[in-house]
Design a protein around this motif. Structure first.
Motif, mmCIF file in Angstrom:
data_model
loop_
_atom_site.group_PDB
_atom_site.id
_atom_site.type_symbol
_atom_site.label_atom_id
_atom_site.label_comp_id
_atom_site.label_asym_id
_atom_site.label_seq_id
_atom_site.Cartn_x
_atom_site.Cartn_y
_atom_site.Cartn_z
ATOM 1 N N GLY A 88 0.784 -1.240 0.000
ATOM 2 C CA GLY A 88 0.000 0.000 0.000
ATOM 3 C C GLY A 88 0.808 1.279 0.000
ATOM 4 N N GLY A 89 2.130 1.174 0.133
ATOM 5 C CA GLY A 89 2.953 2.387 0.261
ATOM 6 C C GLY A 89 3.044 3.163 -1.046
ATOM 7 N N GLN A 90 3.447 4.434 -0.937
ATOM 8 C CA GLN A 90 3.524 5.296 -2.125
ATOM 9 C C GLN A 90 4.872 5.230 -2.815
ATOM 10 O OE1 GLN A 90 2.040 9.203 -1.773
ATOM 11 N NE2 GLN A 90 0.224 8.587 -0.640
ATOM 12 N N GLY A 91 5.848 4.575 -2.170
ATOM 13 C CA GLY A 91 7.173 4.445 -2.792
ATOM 14 C C GLY A 91 7.817 5.781 -3.080
ATOM 15 N N THR A 92 7.768 6.700 -2.102
ATOM 16 C CA THR A 92 8.219 8.082 -2.362
ATOM 17 C C THR A 92 9.702 8.147 -2.773
ATOM 18 O OG1 THR A 92 8.567 8.307 0.006
ATOM 19 C CG2 THR A 92 6.550 9.237 -0.867
ATOM 20 N N THR A 143 3.598 3.944 -11.432
ATOM 21 C CA THR A 143 3.554 2.509 -11.124
ATOM 22 C C THR A 143 3.908 2.295 -9.659
ATOM 23 O OG1 THR A 143 4.393 2.126 -13.356
ATOM 24 C CG2 THR A 143 4.437 0.245 -11.862
ATOM 25 N N PRO A 144 3.046 1.644 -8.867
ATOM 26 C CA PRO A 144 3.429 1.365 -7.480
ATOM 27 C C PRO A 144 4.683 0.483 -7.450
ATOM 28 C CG PRO A 144 1.134 0.740 -7.900
ATOM 29 C CD PRO A 144 1.734 1.097 -9.222
ATOM 30 N N LYS A 145 5.504 0.701 -6.441
ATOM 31 C CA LYS A 145 6.808 0.017 -6.389
ATOM 32 C C LYS A 145 6.715 -1.497 -6.593
ATOM 33 C CE LYS A 145 8.932 0.377 -2.450
ATOM 34 N NZ LYS A 145 9.743 0.912 -1.327
ATOM 35 N N PRO A 146 5.773 -2.198 -5.939
ATOM 36 C CA PRO A 146 5.751 -3.664 -6.112
ATOM 37 C C PRO A 146 5.382 -4.096 -7.536
ATOM 38 C CG PRO A 146 4.602 -3.016 -4.112
ATOM 39 C CD PRO A 146 4.839 -1.758 -4.887
ATOM 40 N N LEU A 147 4.927 -3.143 -8.357
ATOM 41 C CA LEU A 147 4.603 -3.498 -9.749
ATOM 42 C C LEU A 147 5.685 -3.040 -10.725
ATOM 43 C CD1 LEU A 147 0.767 -2.790 -10.021
ATOM 44 C CD2 LEU A 147 1.937 -4.964 -9.600
ATOM 45 N N PRO A 180 -4.695 0.881 -6.262
ATOM 46 C CA PRO A 180 -5.069 -0.537 -6.111
ATOM 47 C C PRO A 180 -5.504 -1.199 -7.408
ATOM 48 C CG PRO A 180 -6.758 0.908 -5.193
ATOM 49 C CD PRO A 180 -5.572 1.776 -5.502
ATOM 50 N N GLN A 181 -6.191 -0.435 -8.279
ATOM 51 C CA GLN A 181 -6.739 -1.088 -9.479
ATOM 52 C C GLN A 181 -5.624 -1.602 -10.385
ATOM 53 O OE1 GLN A 181 -7.101 2.101 -8.530
ATOM 54 N NE2 GLN A 181 -5.914 3.064 -10.152
ATOM 55 N N LEU A 182 -4.450 -0.954 -10.330
ATOM 56 C CA LEU A 182 -3.339 -1.423 -11.166
ATOM 57 C C LEU A 182 -2.900 -2.827 -10.766
ATOM 58 C CD1 LEU A 182 -0.887 1.563 -11.737
ATOM 59 C CD2 LEU A 182 -2.211 0.279 -13.421
ATOM 60 N N PHE A 183 -2.953 -3.116 -9.443
ATOM 61 C CA PHE A 183 -2.553 -4.456 -8.979
ATOM 62 C C PHE A 183 -3.482 -5.506 -9.575
ATOM 63 C CE2 PHE A 183 -0.407 -1.878 -5.849
ATOM 64 C CZ PHE A 183 0.765 -2.572 -5.641
ATOM 65 N N SER A 224 -5.840 -12.511 -3.712
ATOM 66 C CA SER A 224 -7.007 -11.700 -3.350
ATOM 67 C C SER A 224 -6.542 -10.309 -2.946
ATOM 68 C CB SER A 224 -7.844 -12.322 -2.235
ATOM 69 O OG SER A 224 -7.233 -13.411 -1.673
ATOM 70 N N TYR A 225 -7.511 -9.414 -2.824
ATOM 71 C CA TYR A 225 -7.187 -8.000 -2.605
ATOM 72 C C TYR A 225 -7.997 -7.449 -1.447
ATOM 73 C CZ TYR A 225 -5.158 -8.536 -7.192
ATOM 74 O OH TYR A 225 -4.393 -8.971 -8.229
ATOM 75 N N VAL A 226 -7.332 -6.712 -0.573
ATOM 76 C CA VAL A 226 -8.058 -5.966 0.447
ATOM 77 C C VAL A 226 -7.534 -4.535 0.377
ATOM 78 C CG1 VAL A 226 -8.539 -5.696 2.896
ATOM 79 C CG2 VAL A 226 -8.368 -7.987 1.924
ATOM 80 N N HIS A 227 -8.459 -3.629 0.081
ATOM 81 C CA HIS A 227 -8.054 -2.244 -0.170
ATOM 82 C C HIS A 227 -8.331 -1.358 1.041
ATOM 83 C CE1 HIS A 227 -7.406 1.496 -2.109
ATOM 84 N NE2 HIS A 227 -8.658 1.870 -1.950
ATOM 85 N N GLU A 228 -7.418 -0.445 1.321
ATOM 86 C CA GLU A 228 -7.658 0.549 2.372
ATOM 87 C C GLU A 228 -7.724 1.929 1.728
ATOM 88 O OE1 GLU A 228 -4.161 -0.868 4.322
ATOM 89 O OE2 GLU A 228 -3.032 0.964 3.968
ATOM 90 N N THR A 229 -8.731 2.727 2.119
ATOM 91 C CA THR A 229 -8.870 4.044 1.483
ATOM 92 C C THR A 229 -7.882 5.038 2.078
ATOM 93 O OG1 THR A 229 -11.030 3.749 2.517
ATOM 94 C CG2 THR A 229 -11.026 4.591 0.302
ATOM 95 N N ASP A 230 -7.654 4.964 3.388
ATOM 96 C CA ASP A 230 -6.610 5.787 3.998
ATOM 97 C C ASP A 230 -5.522 4.845 4.475
ATOM 98 O OD1 ASP A 230 -7.789 8.360 3.777
ATOM 99 O OD2 ASP A 230 -9.261 7.714 5.282
#
Ligand code: GDD
Ligand code: MG
Length: 368
Positions: free
Chosen positions: A8-12, A21-25, A57-60, A74-80
């Motif tokens: 979930g991190g932003q990979g700043t 692209t999120p870091k894990p992708l 999240p949708q990219l994952f 499976s996916y569990v999304h957090e908004t904050d």
């Protein structure tokens, strides 16, 4: 057994690449970084990997889908952002017994089955994979007793505060009842809150030391190192594609007979390497990239759809998707060019310089 990957991190620290692209992708030798974690799960017989997502999240879901071979995703999304422990807590409904947690940006060849066996034989509530590093300041430092019992957990200490060079490798085996100690719906950290609290309360936390390959792919320099390590065999994972003389082809590519390409180099589908180009690996050239000659590419990663013009040099640097480097440029010393950026002729981008996605750098605008 099931596992949770915290993604979930932003990979700043990996910006500008992580803007798009999120870091894990991010691709590592043209497979998403998280693919390597899925592979480890597969080897250890883990049947389900739950991705704890927050950022993009949708990219994952698009990239990873709902199954990778034997491993259900499976996916569990957090908004904050819920933090690391909060992210795992958010997956509680899907977890039925002892489970594993992975930081989504860790690359390792550690033997997960042996980690799980150690957890079972010691009867610990949490077992933390530990790896030894030269400089522990950017990690969670974890001193242990001879029995393996964890004595303390100090996240990102100064050098004076670090009692050992063994650090948290970002993989845990956790008993399900520990989730009850994590507050619901609020940010909570494994490293700064849960682990110190468990130790204070006398709960048994065990450290599992391993000298297996380990890298936290947290910065552009580490990202290049990951490519280097994979292609030099340190990770014990083959680069993808069909190999010929140290070149790994992922499809149809054109390499001019007058180009010099020295492996290891991973070459995506539709790549064109023109006459008088010199490429010296480790290099990964993503699909549909075009390299004009004369030019040089050394120890670099091109994510795909890139172009490099005549008389340009790209070394120790990263080009995001569709980034274009015109003629007579020097891109060097860990420069990172964001997706779709256009670097005009005669620019020198060096010393960690980062170009934001879509930016157009005018001809000869930046020199050293
Ligand atoms: N779901 C979710 N929610 N995931 C998160 C959140 C969040 O709020 N914050 C971070 N993550 C994910 C990131 O996407 C990443 O995959 C992982 O958690 C770790 O975050 P990093 O930001 O990469 O942490 P770090 O590298 O500074 O430190 C961590 O990793 C080190 C080893 O790699 C710590 O766990 C250190 O103790 C550890 O040594
Ligand atoms: Mg990290």
């Amino acid at each position: 057994m099931k596992a949770v990957a915290l993604v979930g991190g932003q990979g700043t620290r990996m910006r500008p690449l992580t803007f798009t692209t999120p870091k894990p992708l991010l691709p590592l030798c043209q497979r998403p970084l998280i693919w390597y974690t899925v592979e480890r799960c597969k080897t250890a017989g883990i049947e389900e990997l739950i991705l704890s997502t927050g950022y993009k999240p949708q990219l994952f879901e698009t990239v990873v889908g709902d199954r990778v071979e034997d491993v259900k995703i499976s996916y569990v999304h957090e908004t904050d952002p819920l933090g690391t422990a909060g992210g795992a807590k958010n997956c509680e409904a899907l977890l039925d017994s002892t489970f594993i947690v992975f930081n989504g940006d860790v690359l390792t060849s550690v033997d997960l089955s042996d980690l799980i066996r150690t957890h079972e034989s010691t009867g610990a509530s949490v077992t933390i994979y530990l790896t030894e590093v030269e400089d522990p300041r950017e990690y969670g430092v974890v001193p242990t007793a001879e029995t393996g019992e964890v004595l303390d957990f100090i996240e990102k200490p100064s050098l004076e505060e670090a009692p050992t060079n063994f650090v948290n490798g970002g993989i845990y085996v956790i008993e399900r009842d520990i989730l009850a100690l994590i507050p619901e719906g609020v940010p909570y950290s494994f490293e700064r809150e849960l682990f110190p609290k468990l130790l204070e309360d006398g709960v048994l936390v065990v450290g599992y030391k391993s000298s297996s390959y380990w890298l936290d792919v947290g910065t552009p320099a580490k990202y290049l190192q990951a490519h280097n390590d994979l292609m030099s065999g340190r990770l014990h994972v083959q680069p993808p594609g069909t190999e010929s003389d140290g070149l790994y082809f992922l499809g149809e590519a054109y390499i001019s007979p007058d180009a010099e390409v020295v492996g290891p180099v991973v070459i995506g589908d539709g790549v064109r390497v023109e006459s008088e180009v010199s490429i010296k690996g480790p290099v990964s050239i993503g699909p549909d990239s075009r390299i004009e000659g004369p030019s040089q590419i050394t120890r670099s990663v091109l994510l795909g759809g890139n172009s490099v013009g005549r008389n340009s040099v790209v070394e120790d640097s990263i080009l995001g998707e569709r980034a274009e480097i015109a003629s007579d440029c020097l891109v060097s010393e860990f420069a990172v060019i964001g997706a779709g950026a256009l670097v005009g002729s005669g620019n020198e981008l060096r010393r960690g310089m980062r170009v934001w996605p879509g930016v157009e750098v005018e001809d000869s605008a930046i020199k050293f």
